[in-house]
Design a protein around this motif. Structure first.
Motif, PDB file in Angstrom:
ATOM      1  N   SER A 100      -1.206  -7.083   1.057  1.00  0.00           N
ATOM      2  CA  SER A 100      -0.818  -6.626  -0.277  1.00  0.00           C
ATOM      3  C   SER A 100      -0.853  -5.108  -0.353  1.00  0.00           C
ATOM      4  N   ILE A 101      -0.017  -4.569  -1.234  1.00  0.00           N
ATOM      5  CA  ILE A 101      -0.038  -3.148  -1.558  1.00  0.00           C
ATOM      6  C   ILE A 101      -0.415  -3.027  -3.028  1.00  0.00           C
ATOM      7  N   MET A 102      -1.496  -2.297  -3.298  1.00  0.00           N
ATOM      8  CA  MET A 102      -2.003  -2.145  -4.661  1.00  0.00           C
ATOM      9  C   MET A 102      -2.000  -0.666  -5.044  1.00  0.00           C
ATOM     10  N   ARG A 112       1.799  -4.276  -6.134  1.00  0.00           N
ATOM     11  CA  ARG A 112       3.152  -3.768  -5.982  1.00  0.00           C
ATOM     12  C   ARG A 112       3.976  -4.583  -4.999  1.00  0.00           C
ATOM     13  N   PHE A 113       3.304  -5.171  -4.012  1.00  0.00           N
ATOM     14  CA  PHE A 113       4.008  -5.976  -3.013  1.00  0.00           C
ATOM     15  C   PHE A 113       3.005  -6.885  -2.322  1.00  0.00           C
ATOM     16  N   ALA A 219      -1.846   4.489  -2.632  1.00  0.00           N
ATOM     17  CA  ALA A 219      -1.976   3.039  -2.801  1.00  0.00           C
ATOM     18  C   ALA A 219      -3.036   2.521  -1.844  1.00  0.00           C
ATOM     19  N   ALA A 220      -3.347   1.239  -1.988  1.00  0.00           N
ATOM     20  CA  ALA A 220      -4.287   0.586  -1.079  1.00  0.00           C
ATOM     21  C   ALA A 220      -3.546  -0.468  -0.271  1.00  0.00           C
ATOM     22  N   LEU A 221      -3.836  -0.500   1.011  1.00  0.00           N
ATOM     23  CA  LEU A 221      -3.320  -1.537   1.902  1.00  0.00           C
ATOM     24  C   LEU A 221      -4.416  -2.587   2.044  1.00  0.00           C
TER      25      LEU A 221
END
Length: 261
Positions: A100-102, A112-113, A219-221
Motif C-alpha cells: 500500500s501507498i499511504m 492512495r494505492f 508518502a509511506a510504503l
C-alpha cells in the motif's frame, strides 16, 4: 434509450461497489439483478474507462481513486501514477504480500494505492481513499517521525482536540510519541504489531517505510502480512532489504523526475 440504460447500469454498479470493498461478476450480478454476461460487460467497460480495477488473480472488481473525479474533480498526482504505483506493483509481485501507498490528509493517513486485490495473501480488501488514524498505524508513525517539527505539532494538537478514543489517545502522551519517533528514525521503518490483547486486535501486522523527496515526507510504503506468518526478526531478514531497495528506487526516480508533488 439504450445508451441511457447502459449509463444507468454503470452508475448502479459504481454505487454498489462504493458500499463493498470488492465484488466478483457473480456477486455483482446478484446485487444489480442482471445476467452475468451483461454484468461482465458493464464492469469491463468501467475498467476500460478507469473507474474500476480488476484483480488479476481472483477476478474481483473494486473502485479506483478516479471515481472521485465524478464528485470533486480530483486528479491523481503524477508522482503516484507515473513512478510510485508501477514500482509498488513490481514490489508486490516479488514479496507476494499486499503493498500500500499511504499519504497524510486532514490528520489521517489516506490510502492512495493498494495491491490488495492482486495479492493472493490478502485477508482484507481496502478501497483507495480509505482514511486511517495516524497514531495507531505504522504508516502514521512513519509520517510523524519524518515530517517537519512544525507540521508534527500541528497534527498532534489537532488530534488532542478530537473526541478521545483508542486511535488518538497517544496524542496526550508526549513521552510515548517521542519514543515512537526515536525508534522509527533509528530503524528507518515502523511496524504495527497487533495481538488479541491489543487495543485494536487484528490478524495482520504492517511494516512501513518513508518515501522522501528533497528531504520532505511524501508518502509511506507499507506491506501488510499475516501476524502468525513470521516473527519480526524473520520479517526484517526476508523482506526489509527488498522493501528498502524498492523504496530507494522510488526516491531516486522522484528526484530525477519532473512531476508535480
Amino acid at each position: 434509450m439504450h445508451t441511457i440504460r447502459s449509463l444507468h447500469r454503470g452508475l448502479m454498479a459504481l454505487e454498489i461497489l462504493n458500499n463493498h470493498k470488492s465484488l466478483t461478476v457473480a456477486e455483482m450480478a446478484r446485487q444489480i439483478d442482471l445476467p452475468r454476461t451483461t454484468t461482465f460487460r458493464i464492469l469491463e467497460n468501467l475498467v476500460a474507462f478507469g473507474y474500476l480495477k480488476r484483480g488479476e488473480r481472483k477476478g474481483r472488481y473494486s473502485l479506483t481513486i478516479r471515481v472521485r473525479n465524478l464528485a470533486s474533480g480530483f486528479n491523481e498526482d503524477a508522482w503516484l501514477t507515473e513512478i510510485v504505483r508501477p514500482l509498488a506493483i513490481d514490489l508486490s509481485k516479488i514479496v507476494i504480500w499486499p503493498i500500500s501507498i499511504m499519504s497524510p490528509r486532514n490528520v489521517r493517513m489516506s490510502l492512495r494505492f493498494t495491491t490488495d486485490t492482486e495479492s493472493p495473501l490478502s485477508l482484507d480488501y481496502y478501497n483507495e481513499g480509505l482514511r486511517l488514524p495516524i497514531l495507531s498505524t505504522a504508516s502514521g508513525h512513519v509520517y510523524l517521525s519524518y515530517c517537519g517539527e512544525t507540521e508534527r505539532e500541528i497534527v498532534l494538537s489537532a488530534l488532542r482536540h478530537e473526541k478521545p478514543d483508542v486511535t488518538n489517545m497517544l496524542a496526550n502522551s508526549p513521552d510515548i510519541i517521542q519514543k515512537i519517533i526515536s525508534t522509527t528514525r533509528e530503524n528507518g521503518f515502523a511496524i504495527n504489531i497487533r495481538s488479541p490483547r491489543a487495543l485494536e486486535p487484528g490478524k495482520t501486522n504492517t511494516i512501513a517505510l518513508p518515501i522522501m523527496r528533497n528531504g520532505q515526507f511524501l508518502a509511506a510504503l507499507a506491506m501488510r502480512y499475516i501476524s502468525v506468518a513470521m516473527t519480526t526478526t524473520e520479517l526484517k531478514e526476508r523482506y526489509l532489504p527488498t522493501l528498502t531497495a524498492i523504496r530507494d528506487q522510488m526516491e531516486e526516480e522522484l528526484e530525477e523526475a519532473d512531476v508535480d508533488i
